[in-house]
Design a protein around this motif. Sequence first.
Motif, PDB file in Angstrom:
ATOM      1  N   ALA A 139       0.844  -1.198   0.000  1.00 13.19           N
ATOM      2  CA  ALA A 139       0.000   0.000   0.000  1.00 13.19           C
ATOM      3  C   ALA A 139       0.881   1.252   0.000  1.00 13.19           C
ATOM      4  O   ALA A 139       0.616   2.213  -0.725  1.00 13.19           O
ATOM      5  CB  ALA A 139      -0.920  -0.004   1.220  1.00 13.19           C
ATOM      6  N   GLY A 140       1.946   1.215   0.808  1.00 12.06           N
ATOM      7  CA  GLY A 140       2.865   2.354   0.868  1.00 12.06           C
ATOM      8  C   GLY A 140       3.541   2.615  -0.468  1.00 12.06           C
ATOM      9  O   GLY A 140       3.659   3.758  -0.910  1.00 12.06           O
ATOM     10  N   ILE A 141       3.979   1.546  -1.137  1.00 11.00           N
ATOM     11  CA  ILE A 141       4.654   1.714  -2.427  1.00 11.00           C
ATOM     12  C   ILE A 141       3.682   2.252  -3.474  1.00 11.00           C
ATOM     13  O   ILE A 141       3.977   3.209  -4.204  1.00 11.00           O
ATOM     14  CB  ILE A 141       5.260   0.365  -2.901  1.00 11.00           C
ATOM     15  CG1 ILE A 141       6.425  -0.025  -1.990  1.00 11.00           C
ATOM     16  CG2 ILE A 141       5.712   0.456  -4.356  1.00 11.00           C
ATOM     17  CD1 ILE A 141       7.079  -1.334  -2.335  1.00 11.00           C
ATOM     18  N   ILE A 142       2.483   1.658  -3.524  1.00 12.88           N
ATOM     19  CA  ILE A 142       1.485   2.078  -4.519  1.00 12.88           C
ATOM     20  C   ILE A 142       1.156   3.561  -4.348  1.00 12.88           C
ATOM     21  O   ILE A 142       1.183   4.346  -5.304  1.00 12.88           O
ATOM     22  CB  ILE A 142       0.204   1.228  -4.384  1.00 12.88           C
ATOM     23  CG1 ILE A 142       0.491  -0.236  -4.724  1.00 12.88           C
ATOM     24  CG2 ILE A 142      -0.893   1.781  -5.278  1.00 12.88           C
ATOM     25  CD1 ILE A 142      -0.666  -1.170  -4.467  1.00 12.88           C
ATOM     26  N   TRP A 143       0.883   3.962  -3.103  1.00  9.77           N
ATOM     27  CA  TRP A 143       0.494   5.358  -2.870  1.00  9.77           C
ATOM     28  C   TRP A 143       1.675   6.309  -2.953  1.00  9.77           C
ATOM     29  O   TRP A 143       1.506   7.495  -3.248  1.00  9.77           O
ATOM     30  CB  TRP A 143      -0.249   5.486  -1.540  1.00  9.77           C
ATOM     31  CG  TRP A 143      -1.678   5.114  -1.697  1.00  9.77           C
ATOM     32  CD1 TRP A 143      -2.209   3.872  -1.565  1.00  9.77           C
ATOM     33  CD2 TRP A 143      -2.753   5.976  -2.085  1.00  9.77           C
ATOM     34  NE1 TRP A 143      -3.550   3.912  -1.834  1.00  9.77           N
ATOM     35  CE2 TRP A 143      -3.922   5.182  -2.148  1.00  9.77           C
ATOM     36  CE3 TRP A 143      -2.855   7.342  -2.373  1.00  9.77           C
ATOM     37  CZ2 TRP A 143      -5.165   5.719  -2.493  1.00  9.77           C
ATOM     38  CZ3 TRP A 143      -4.094   7.869  -2.714  1.00  9.77           C
ATOM     39  CH2 TRP A 143      -5.226   7.055  -2.778  1.00  9.77           C
ATOM     40  N   GLY A 144       2.853   5.794  -2.677  1.00  9.64           N
ATOM     41  CA  GLY A 144       4.037   6.626  -2.880  1.00  9.64           C
ATOM     42  C   GLY A 144       4.101   7.101  -4.322  1.00  9.64           C
ATOM     43  O   GLY A 144       4.439   8.254  -4.616  1.00  9.64           O
TER      44      GLY A 144
END
Lengths: 310, 274
Positions: A139-144
């Motif tokens: 989730a962090g990578i996608i939203w980053g």
Amino acid sequence: VTDARLARLGRREGQRTAWFQAVRRRHVAGWLFVLPALLFYAVFVLQPLALTIEYSFYRWDGVGPATWVGLTNYAAVLSEPKLVETLFNGFRLVIFFSLIPVGLGLVTASVIQRVARGRLGTVSRSVLFLPQVIPLVAAGIIWGRLLSLPGLVNQALSSVGLGDITRAWLGDFDTALPAVGIIGIWVLLGFCTVLLLTGMTKIDAALYESARLDGAGWWPEFRAITVPSLRYEIAVCLTVTIIAALAAFDIVYVSTGGGPGNATAVPGIQIYILAFLERQVGLASALAVVLVILVLLVILPLQRLSRGDD
Amino acid sequence: MRVGRGELVAGRALLLALMAITILPFVSLLTSALHPSGSAPAGISWPADPQWGNFVEAFKVANMTTLLASSLWIVVAVVPLALLISTMAGFAIGLLRIPGARWLLLLFVFGLTLPFEGIITPLYFLARQLGILNTRLAIVLPLIGLFMPFGVFWMRAHFANLPSEITEAARVDGASSWDLFWRIHVPLARAPMASLGILMAIWAWNQFLLALVLVEDPTQRTMAGALGAFQGHYATDIPLLCAGTILILLPTLAVFVLFQRQVITALLQGSVKG
């Protein structure tokens, strides 16, 4: 006559002892059943917790000898601006990880119940739940990516004529924490919605019938029936999401690493940085103890609220 | 049910919008993964020449076979054992009602509120002392301990709600607690055990902090831990990073789609019971 009675008494006594022995054996056996779980829990959770408390009274770099410093580390946690800000950031995340998902989840669940009882409701339940099962790191990578300069968020803003406010949302001091918060909303909204929806199906339909006979619309019904009936589910939702907020780590580590500056440094990130990058094990431990206590202080009153007067 | 036309439209529009917001990030991830390696794709844009080969490339550079094996190793080492011992403890606390059961339950439930960060520092030194730092055991052993609060809490709820007739009948037949557990209660507890097992597997797979702190080598980590390392190495090659992220997501998504009902009910009941 007396001999026979004595013999009978003796037999009964013997039976009783046998019964007691059986019960005691059963209790010993019962404890043996708990033992493995208790052992793992004690060695890998309770013991480290005790050690965290112990470390918090020392200055220690993790390698050399440790020096007893009393409450100095705690004084630092509660007075050093950088560390106080860390705690404050944790509570700011509660707005995004907890209050917004629970509020929006209530609205969404009630909408599903009123206008989407069929297929649409089932599909939206599953879809909204999806972010809950993927690793938070992902989730962090996608939203980053989404919140970056060429990301989807800025693309969408430009397309509706808001090109002026586009920016690297996670890299800007003013917007980094709310941007991290948005990721939390995305992850937790489905969980809250589905949980609250389950509670709603248990509300007595007669309550709604009579409200509708009186011609009550969505809002009065929502306020007077739905929310009060869901007190227990709301408390559970708040408990789970507040812990997720105060103990946030994965999303923040991957999307901002605590930056820019100290803007998104939440307690979890700060503990990691202090203990493993700056080698201030004592200070990290004092912050960890404060975090554990803060979580308990926020969670315990909620439990009372949820039991309340049922 | 009478719902106004306006409300019907507004409500459905809200649901569709929320679903779009949930799905679009995945779409953006997919389109980004299909751009030529090394380029900087914007938002959602379908590439002129989709590079499906990026997935093959990411599979190779991320060492995906090793990663899958490592994560499976961890799941297989954690889940059956954690499942068994939490079921045993839940049985003793919820059904045998051993003396001190209330206190034991309280002790385990306390663990539910405990942030991992509260114990991660000593776990590092503990693992170093045990000589298991940088091995998968450093993730496996603490993870079993960390799963105990939820596992015991979950299985106790099952056992505490069973009608006592079943147990009493077996007791009259002279069954020992051990027979009672294996012959009667484990078969009866298959459903809650299955849900708990699926949850534990997902949580182990997604575990990040333990992997980050206790194991340096990404090929010895969980999937989520490996993904963190992968991001560190390929932060500049966006399409490759996105392709790798998708590959790492696929197993969890597959489990969710296959066991959707169990996963959702388990996660919800887990937080509501108690």
